[in-house]
Write an enzyme that holds these catalytic residues in place. Structure first.
Site, PDB file in Angstrom:
ATOM      1  N   PHE A  46       1.019  -0.717  -0.383  1.00 36.94           N
ATOM      2  CA  PHE A  46       0.071  -0.063   0.265  1.00 36.94           C
ATOM      3  C   PHE A  46       0.888   1.635   0.207  1.00 36.94           C
ATOM      4  O   PHE A  46       1.501   0.807  -1.466  1.00 36.94           O
ATOM      5  CB  PHE A  46      -0.555   0.180   1.170  1.00 36.94           C
ATOM      6  CG  PHE A  46      -1.590  -1.547   0.843  1.00 36.94           C
ATOM      7  CD1 PHE A  46      -3.192  -0.809   0.125  1.00 36.94           C
ATOM      8  CD2 PHE A  46      -1.866  -2.159   1.445  1.00 36.94           C
ATOM      9  CE1 PHE A  46      -3.814  -1.709  -0.407  1.00 36.94           C
ATOM     10  CE2 PHE A  46      -3.165  -3.503   1.452  1.00 36.94           C
ATOM     11  CZ  PHE A  46      -3.710  -3.243   0.701  1.00 36.94           C
ATOM     12  N   SER A  47       0.837   1.928   1.046  1.00 34.42           N
ATOM     13  CA  SER A  47       0.993   3.641   0.880  1.00 34.42           C
ATOM     14  C   SER A  47       3.023   3.334   1.066  1.00 34.42           C
ATOM     15  O   SER A  47       3.882   4.529   0.131  1.00 34.42           O
ATOM     16  CB  SER A  47       0.831   4.572   2.077  1.00 34.42           C
ATOM     17  OG  SER A  47      -0.796   4.612   1.346  1.00 34.42           O
ATOM     18  N   THR A  48       3.257   2.524   1.814  1.00 35.61           N
ATOM     19  CA  THR A  48       4.957   2.346   1.671  1.00 35.61           C
ATOM     20  C   THR A  48       5.293   2.460   0.408  1.00 35.61           C
ATOM     21  O   THR A  48       7.254   3.442   0.157  1.00 35.61           O
ATOM     22  CB  THR A  48       5.612   1.371   2.081  1.00 35.61           C
ATOM     23  OG1 THR A  48       4.842   0.892   3.670  1.00 35.61           O
ATOM     24  CG2 THR A  48       6.716   0.679   2.353  1.00 35.61           C
TER      25      THR A  48
END
Length: 273
Positions: A46-48
């Site tokens: 995801f946002s990593t």
């Protein structure tokens, strides 16, 4: 198990000057807990992926293909509509462009038509005056950054990741040949607390269509959404993010110069003062 102590699996990797000193994994790759999570299991992070996205954009800056202070509209004229003509690449990358979501709720299927997403965002008026504030763009920033990168370099971020960092087990846009290695996801028990809900939070997180549907599906895995669907291993992430910790170097080769690294880490990850 108590909330917070019921993870299905995890991997934890620590590198010091490029050398792995800790690399641990445990658990199961499927929700039925029948397939062991191994060192080759891929996780959707995801946002990593936004950190990898930022490093990829920095490599384009390093190559002189784009400048952080360059208006996005120089590369993408349509983006300059509705008061966005002065938005810079730096402002876009640091969530200052005022496009955290769509101004009206959309069908979640729209996300699977990148050109439609880009056209809609390019035409949309910003939700605040660009450059005056930073507000998290959960998904949209990946489409926007990928388009700027593509126009500047002639490659998508997914293509560049595989071509320039081929030895890292990281993927933006996962080919079907790798889908069998992906860990299944469990949905969270509840939505996070976002505090007082305003129109910006509503558009970014809560509207119908504020995020792609079908997460975990083959179609979703194959999409290139640098902000939301990077698949990889903890070791691969530790290695590429080590570029920032190790003076711009990866495995002994220079990826970013000191000046580009300074722009990435000191000037560009912060919003306005």
């Amino acid at each position: 198990a108590p909330e917070g102590l019921d993870e299905q699996a995890a991997r934890f990797s620590v590198l010091v000057e490029g050398e792995a000193v800790v690399d641990l994994w445990a658990g199961y790759a499927d929700t039925a807990r029948t397939i062991p999570f191994t060192d080759t299991t891929l996780a959707p992070v995801f946002s990593t992926g936004k950190a990898v996205m930022a490093i990829l954009m920095a490599t384009a800056v390093e190559a002189g293909q784009v400048d952080y202070d360059q208006p996005v509209a120089d590369l993408w004229p349509e983006f300059g509509a509705a008061g966005k003509q002065a938005v810079t690449v730096a402002q876009l990358m640091s969530h200052q462009a005022g496009l955290p979501g769509f101004s009206e709720a959309v069908d979640p299927a729209l996300w699977f038509d990148p050109q439609a997403v880009l056209a809609r965002l390019a035409a949309q008026a910003p939700m605040w005056a660009p450059g005056t504030a930073s507000g998290y763009h959960p998904v949209t920033v990946g489409y926007l950054a990928n388009e700027v990168y593509r126009r500047a370099t002639g490659r998508t971020m997914g293509q560049a990741l595989r071509q320039d960092f081929a030895d890292l087990d990281l993927w933006i846009g996962l080919p079907e040949s790798e889908h069998g290695r992906v860990a299944q996801m469990r949905k969270p028990n509840a939505a996070p607390s976002l505090g007082t809900i305003d129109p910006i939070k509503q558009a970014a997180f809560l509207d119908r269509g504020s995020a792609p549907g079908g997460r975990g599906s083959a179609e979703w895995r194959k999409m290139e959404i640098p902000s939301a669907n990077l698949h990889g291993t903890a070791l691969g992430l530790a290695r590429i993010l080590g570029v920032v910790a190790n003076g711009g170097a990866l495995d002994g080769r220079s990826v970013l110069s000191a000046s580009t690294l300074e722009q990435l880490t000191r000037e560009r990850i912060h919003g306005p003062d």
